[in-house]
Design an enzyme around this catalytic site. Structure first.
Site, PDB file in Angstrom:
ATOM      1  N   TYR A   1       0.756  -1.298  -0.081  1.00 32.47           N
ATOM      2  CA  TYR A   1       0.006   0.164   0.325  1.00 32.47           C
ATOM      3  C   TYR A   1       0.865   1.544  -0.315  1.00 32.47           C
ATOM      4  O   TYR A   1       0.574   2.398  -0.653  1.00 32.47           O
ATOM      5  CB  TYR A   1      -0.851   0.282   1.082  1.00 32.47           C
ATOM      6  CG  TYR A   1      -1.625   1.146   1.081  1.00 32.47           C
ATOM      7  CD1 TYR A   1      -2.799   1.419   0.224  1.00 32.47           C
ATOM      8  CD2 TYR A   1      -1.510   1.777   2.443  1.00 32.47           C
ATOM      9  CE1 TYR A   1      -3.507   2.673   0.168  1.00 32.47           C
ATOM     10  CE2 TYR A   1      -2.309   3.046   2.616  1.00 32.47           C
ATOM     11  CZ  TYR A   1      -3.185   3.690   1.209  1.00 32.47           C
ATOM     12  OH  TYR A   1      -3.818   4.608   1.613  1.00 32.47           O
TER      13      TYR A   1
ATOM     14  N   PRO B   1       0.605  14.439   3.772  1.00 34.76           N
ATOM     15  CA  PRO B   1      -0.163  14.026   4.794  1.00 34.76           C
ATOM     16  C   PRO B   1      -0.846  11.887   3.651  1.00 34.76           C
ATOM     17  O   PRO B   1      -0.270  12.364   2.832  1.00 34.76           O
ATOM     18  CB  PRO B   1      -2.051  14.655   3.542  1.00 34.76           C
ATOM     19  CG  PRO B   1      -1.470  15.196   2.680  1.00 34.76           C
ATOM     20  CD  PRO B   1      -0.293  15.712   2.832  1.00 34.76           C
TER      21      PRO B   1
ATOM     22  N   SER C   1      -4.098  13.469   7.661  1.00 34.69           N
ATOM     23  CA  SER C   1      -4.609  12.857   6.687  1.00 34.69           C
ATOM     24  C   SER C   1      -5.941  12.630   7.477  1.00 34.69           C
ATOM     25  O   SER C   1      -6.116  12.294   8.570  1.00 34.69           O
ATOM     26  CB  SER C   1      -4.518  10.931   6.238  1.00 34.69           C
ATOM     27  OG  SER C   1      -5.369  10.480   5.567  1.00 34.69           O
TER      28      SER C   1
ATOM     29  N   LEU D   1      -8.100  16.820   4.003  1.00 39.24           N
ATOM     30  CA  LEU D   1      -9.531  16.978   4.257  1.00 39.24           C
ATOM     31  C   LEU D   1      -9.668  16.251   2.640  1.00 39.24           C
ATOM     32  O   LEU D   1      -9.484  16.647   1.713  1.00 39.24           O
ATOM     33  CB  LEU D   1      -9.968  18.260   3.918  1.00 39.24           C
ATOM     34  CG  LEU D   1     -11.007  18.694   4.330  1.00 39.24           C
ATOM     35  CD1 LEU D   1     -12.020  18.505   5.822  1.00 39.24           C
ATOM     36  CD2 LEU D   1     -12.223  19.975   3.921  1.00 39.24           C
ATOM     37  N   TYR D   2     -10.592  15.214   2.962  1.00 37.94           N
ATOM     38  CA  TYR D   2     -12.036  14.612   2.046  1.00 37.94           C
ATOM     39  C   TYR D   2     -12.714  15.283   2.602  1.00 37.94           C
ATOM     40  O   TYR D   2     -12.479  14.736   3.062  1.00 37.94           O
ATOM     41  CB  TYR D   2     -11.103  12.812   1.485  1.00 37.94           C
ATOM     42  CG  TYR D   2     -10.101  12.756   1.365  1.00 37.94           C
ATOM     43  CD1 TYR D   2      -9.834  13.250   0.118  1.00 37.94           C
ATOM     44  CD2 TYR D   2      -8.888  11.740   1.916  1.00 37.94           C
ATOM     45  CE1 TYR D   2      -8.078  12.460  -1.057  1.00 37.94           C
ATOM     46  CE2 TYR D   2      -8.183  11.290   1.210  1.00 37.94           C
ATOM     47  CZ  TYR D   2      -7.371  11.605   0.201  1.00 37.94           C
ATOM     48  OH  TYR D   2      -6.656  11.270  -0.808  1.00 37.94           O
TER      49      TYR D   2
ATOM     50  N   THR E   1      -7.424  18.060  -0.808  1.00 34.74           N
ATOM     51  CA  THR E   1      -7.067  17.500  -1.693  1.00 34.74           C
ATOM     52  C   THR E   1      -7.959  17.112  -3.057  1.00 34.74           C
ATOM     53  O   THR E   1      -9.017  16.658  -2.558  1.00 34.74           O
ATOM     54  CB  THR E   1      -6.642  15.847  -1.491  1.00 34.74           C
ATOM     55  OG1 THR E   1      -5.806  16.340  -0.057  1.00 34.74           O
ATOM     56  CG2 THR E   1      -6.030  15.007  -2.284  1.00 34.74           C
TER      57      THR E   1
ATOM     58  N   ARG F   1      -5.719   0.303  -8.179  1.00 31.74           N
ATOM     59  CA  ARG F   1      -4.570  -0.032  -7.318  1.00 31.74           C
ATOM     60  C   ARG F   1      -3.699  -1.881  -7.323  1.00 31.74           C
ATOM     61  O   ARG F   1      -4.156  -2.068  -6.409  1.00 31.74           O
ATOM     62  CB  ARG F   1      -3.924   0.148  -6.011  1.00 31.74           C
ATOM     63  CG  ARG F   1      -3.907   2.123  -6.435  1.00 31.74           C
ATOM     64  CD  ARG F   1      -4.314   3.049  -4.985  1.00 31.74           C
ATOM     65  NE  ARG F   1      -3.553   4.228  -5.274  1.00 31.74           N
ATOM     66  CZ  ARG F   1      -4.475   5.029  -3.807  1.00 31.74           C
ATOM     67  NH1 ARG F   1      -4.252   5.043  -2.500  1.00 31.74           N
ATOM     68  NH2 ARG F   1      -4.605   6.307  -4.129  1.00 31.74           N
TER      69      ARG F   1
ATOM     70  N   LYS G   1      -4.515  21.033  -3.006  1.00 39.15           N
ATOM     71  CA  LYS G   1      -3.436  19.354  -3.253  1.00 39.15           C
ATOM     72  C   LYS G   1      -4.141  18.735  -4.401  1.00 39.15           C
ATOM     73  O   LYS G   1      -5.255  18.401  -4.048  1.00 39.15           O
ATOM     74  CB  LYS G   1      -3.227  18.849  -2.429  1.00 39.15           C
ATOM     75  CG  LYS G   1      -2.478  17.656  -2.177  1.00 39.15           C
ATOM     76  CD  LYS G   1      -1.901  16.910  -1.409  1.00 39.15           C
ATOM     77  CE  LYS G   1      -1.614  15.819  -0.661  1.00 39.15           C
ATOM     78  NZ  LYS G   1      -1.839  14.565  -1.251  1.00 39.15           N
TER      79      LYS G   1
ATOM     80  N   HIS H   1      -0.540  12.669  -6.347  1.00 40.91           N
ATOM     81  CA  HIS H   1      -0.978  11.754  -4.993  1.00 40.91           C
ATOM     82  C   HIS H   1       0.480  10.361  -5.850  1.00 40.91           C
ATOM     83  O   HIS H   1      -0.312   9.234  -5.342  1.00 40.91           O
ATOM     84  CB  HIS H   1      -2.681  11.184  -5.637  1.00 40.91           C
ATOM     85  CG  HIS H   1      -2.928  11.078  -3.913  1.00 40.91           C
ATOM     86  ND1 HIS H   1      -4.367  12.081  -4.063  1.00 40.91           N
ATOM     87  CD2 HIS H   1      -2.516  10.241  -3.724  1.00 40.91           C
ATOM     88  CE1 HIS H   1      -4.582  11.417  -2.490  1.00 40.91           C
ATOM     89  NE2 HIS H   1      -4.076  10.187  -2.496  1.00 40.91           N
TER      90      HIS H   1
ATOM     91  N   ARG I   1       6.286   9.495   0.630  1.00 44.10           N
ATOM     92  CA  ARG I   1       6.679   7.751   1.695  1.00 44.10           C
ATOM     93  C   ARG I   1       8.188   7.838   2.208  1.00 44.10           C
ATOM     94  O   ARG I   1       7.704   7.367   2.931  1.00 44.10           O
ATOM     95  CB  ARG I   1       6.826   7.402  -0.095  1.00 44.10           C
ATOM     96  CG  ARG I   1       5.819   6.609  -0.576  1.00 44.10           C
ATOM     97  CD  ARG I   1       6.011   6.093  -2.147  1.00 44.10           C
ATOM     98  NE  ARG I   1       5.025   5.191  -2.611  1.00 44.10           N
ATOM     99  CZ  ARG I   1       4.225   6.414  -3.482  1.00 44.10           C
ATOM    100  NH1 ARG I   1       4.530   7.881  -3.625  1.00 44.10           N
ATOM    101  NH2 ARG I   1       3.211   6.274  -4.161  1.00 44.10           N
TER     102      ARG I   1
HETATM  103  C1  FMN Z   1       0.730   5.409   1.901  1.00 38.49           C
HETATM  104  C2  FMN Z   1      -0.186   6.590   1.478  1.00 38.49           C
HETATM  105  C3  FMN Z   1      -0.914   6.667   1.496  1.00 38.49           C
HETATM  106  C4  FMN Z   1      -1.159   8.496   1.339  1.00 38.49           C
HETATM  107  N1  FMN Z   1      -2.500   8.895   1.962  1.00 38.49           N
HETATM  108  C5  FMN Z   1      -2.752  10.217   0.802  1.00 38.49           C
HETATM  109  C6  FMN Z   1      -3.961  11.273   2.479  1.00 38.49           C
HETATM  110  O1  FMN Z   1      -4.621   9.980   3.123  1.00 38.49           O
HETATM  111  N2  FMN Z   1      -4.271  11.657   1.502  1.00 38.49           N
HETATM  112  C7  FMN Z   1      -3.405  13.096   0.549  1.00 38.49           C
HETATM  113  O2  FMN Z   1      -4.210  13.664   0.148  1.00 38.49           O
HETATM  114  N3  FMN Z   1      -2.280  12.123  -0.273  1.00 38.49           N
HETATM  115  C8  FMN Z   1      -2.242  11.642  -0.046  1.00 38.49           C
HETATM  116  N4  FMN Z   1      -1.107  10.092   0.186  1.00 38.49           N
HETATM  117  C9  FMN Z   1       0.095  10.926  -1.180  1.00 38.49           C
HETATM  118  C10 FMN Z   1       0.332  12.391  -0.974  1.00 38.49           C
HETATM  119  O3  FMN Z   1      -0.202  13.129   0.459  1.00 38.49           O
HETATM  120  C11 FMN Z   1       1.868  12.759  -1.878  1.00 38.49           C
HETATM  121  O4  FMN Z   1       0.841  13.463  -2.294  1.00 38.49           O
HETATM  122  C12 FMN Z   1       2.763  11.736  -1.871  1.00 38.49           C
HETATM  123  O5  FMN Z   1       2.716  10.069  -1.670  1.00 38.49           O
HETATM  124  C13 FMN Z   1       3.921  12.297  -2.856  1.00 38.49           C
HETATM  125  O6  FMN Z   1       4.250  11.330  -3.759  1.00 38.49           O
HETATM  126  P1  FMN Z   1       5.967  10.676  -2.849  1.00 38.49           P
HETATM  127  O7  FMN Z   1       5.068   9.863  -1.785  1.00 38.49           O
HETATM  128  O8  FMN Z   1       7.094  10.166  -4.069  1.00 38.49           O
HETATM  129  O9  FMN Z   1       6.719  12.028  -1.804  1.00 38.49           O
HETATM  130  C14 FMN Z   1      -1.654   9.187  -0.031  1.00 38.49           C
HETATM  131  C15 FMN Z   1       0.170   8.330   0.061  1.00 38.49           C
HETATM  132  C16 FMN Z   1       1.118   7.154   0.043  1.00 38.49           C
HETATM  133  C17 FMN Z   1       2.185   7.285  -0.123  1.00 38.49           C
END
Ligand code: FMN
Length: 355
Positions: free
Chosen positions: A25, A78, A107, A130-131, A157, A166, A226, A250, A305
């Site tokens: 995930y 987040p 998040s 916020l979602y 977002t 996915r 975002k 994302h 990440r």
């Molecule tokens: C496991 C995971 C969960 C995520 N959950 C959210 C979330 O709840 N809300 C959100 O806006 N973005 C979420 N994202 C996107 C991240 O905020 C971000 O846009 C993205 O991880 C950036 O890329 P990077 O992981 O290469 O830094 C998530 C990303 C990952 C990897």
């Protein structure tokens, strides 16, 4: 492995430590994962134009985001469900971010409340991601709770009207454990174990530009939009009251085939022309990545990440160390580029790599 020296070292260690479900995930993307790969690959398509004899005896990585001072231009993005990665979840991430002198976006699918996070890391710059749920009352309560807990901005977002396919998650049958506390979502979702797509199906795909104004008015907090990757949407974001935009796809987890965020950044920066702050996320693994993003128009970046690799390996110390690695790498890059602060990173410091 000896002491981890880089984000890539933390990534390898996190993969060793985590069970296949949470690892998949965290690391995966959508569709063919083209956009996921592109986010990182795009940084290699730019090289630096260093200047010499600039007196770099003192180099600072400090900047401000929405008026808040941060010790490095990297804010924690987040990331949902952080208790999957460490028992203290978002509280550990918050402690690590605060120790590094930066902030964190929390998040909607956080496993800790904004109050718990604020108590774990006093003084932390905390943003509420916020979602918007179909049940607007849930979203209203979430916003009010975030403001009461001291969040200083809302990160709305907007690239997730549906969760993308996915396939890695589907192959391992990843499901969110029913006992994972989700204070801002569990009441809506119920207790059955679910895959993330079921949980995201409760979000409202009808959200529009009018809702940006509603959220900006309702929460009375600056809104960071975002998921903007075009000049057209950047223009609308500025017109409809956003305080900042995050150029984000994302992390390659939503529209596969969307461009690398670094490739979208110049058009967004040009469109807003300084009216709102511009941040970038996606593929940040090195201080050199941060420098390239800043040179091409970002005021700061968000890292998703990378800090979570640290969280999985070493809790708050791991988050802190990952952020320190990025800060040290950025300071070195600034010095070798002939810059003494992030403000000096302009388009003149980079050029397209030969193809
Ligand atoms: C496991 C995971 C969960 C995520 N959950 C959210 C979330 O709840 N809300 C959100 O806006 N973005 C979420 N994202 C996107 C991240 O905020 C971000 O846009 C993205 O991880 C950036 O890329 P990077 O992981 O290469 O830094 C998530 C990303 C990952 C990897």
């Amino acid at each position: 492995m000896s002491e981890p020296l880089s984000v890539a070292d933390y990534e390898r260690l996190a993969e060793e430590r985590l069970e296949p479900g949470p690892w998949t995930y965290l690391s995966g993307g959508s569709g063919d994962e083209w956009t996921l790969r592109e986010n990182c690959a795009a940084f290699a398509r730019w090289t630096f134009r260093p200047r010499v004899l600039c007196d770099v005896s003192e180099v600072s990585t400090t900047t401000t985001v929405l008026g808040n001072r941060v010790d490095l231009p990297v804010v924690v993005a987040p990331v949902a469900y952080q208790q999957l990665y460490h028992p203290d979840g978002e509280c550990a991430t918050a402690r690590g971010a605060a120790a590094a002198g930066t902030g964190m976006a929390v998040s909607t699918f956080s496993t800790r409340t904004h109050e718990e996070i604020a108590a774990a890391a006093p003084g932390l710059m905390q943003w509420c991601q916020l979602y918007v749920f179909q049940d607007r009352e849930v979203t209203r309560e979430h916003l009010a709770g975030a403001a009461a807990a001291g969040c200083s901005a809302v990160v709305l977002t907007v690239d997730t009207p549906r969760l993308a396919q996915r396939e890695r998650d589907l192959r391992v049958g990843f499901e969110i454990p029913p006992d994972l506390p989700l204070p801002y979502a569990r009441a809506t979702i119920g207790d059955a174990p679910q895959n993330p797509a079921d949980q995201f199906a409760l979000l409202d795909p009808s959200v529009s530009w009018r809702d940006l104004e509603w959220i900006a008015g309702e929460g009375k907090l600056p809104v960071v939009l975002k998921g903007v990757i075009t000049a057209e949407d950047a223009e609308l974001a500025a017109e409809h009251g956003a305080a900042a935009v995050v150029v984000s796809n994302h992390g390659g987890r939503q529209l596969d085939g969307a461009p690398a965020t670094l490739d979208s950044l110049p058009e967004v920066a040009e469109a807003v022309a300084g009216r709102v702050e511009v941040y970038l996320d996606g593929g940040i693994r090195r201080g050199t990545d941060v420098a390239k993003a800043l040179a091409l128009g970002a005021r700061a970046v968000l890292a998703g990440r990378a800090p979570v690799f640290g969280l999985a390996v070493e809790g708050d110390d791991g988050v802190h160390h990952v952020l320190e690695i990025l800060r040290d790498e950025l300071a070195l890059t600034l010095c070798l580029l002939g810059c003494t602060s992030p403000d000096e990173l302009t388009p003149a410091r980079v050029q397209r790599a030969p193809t």
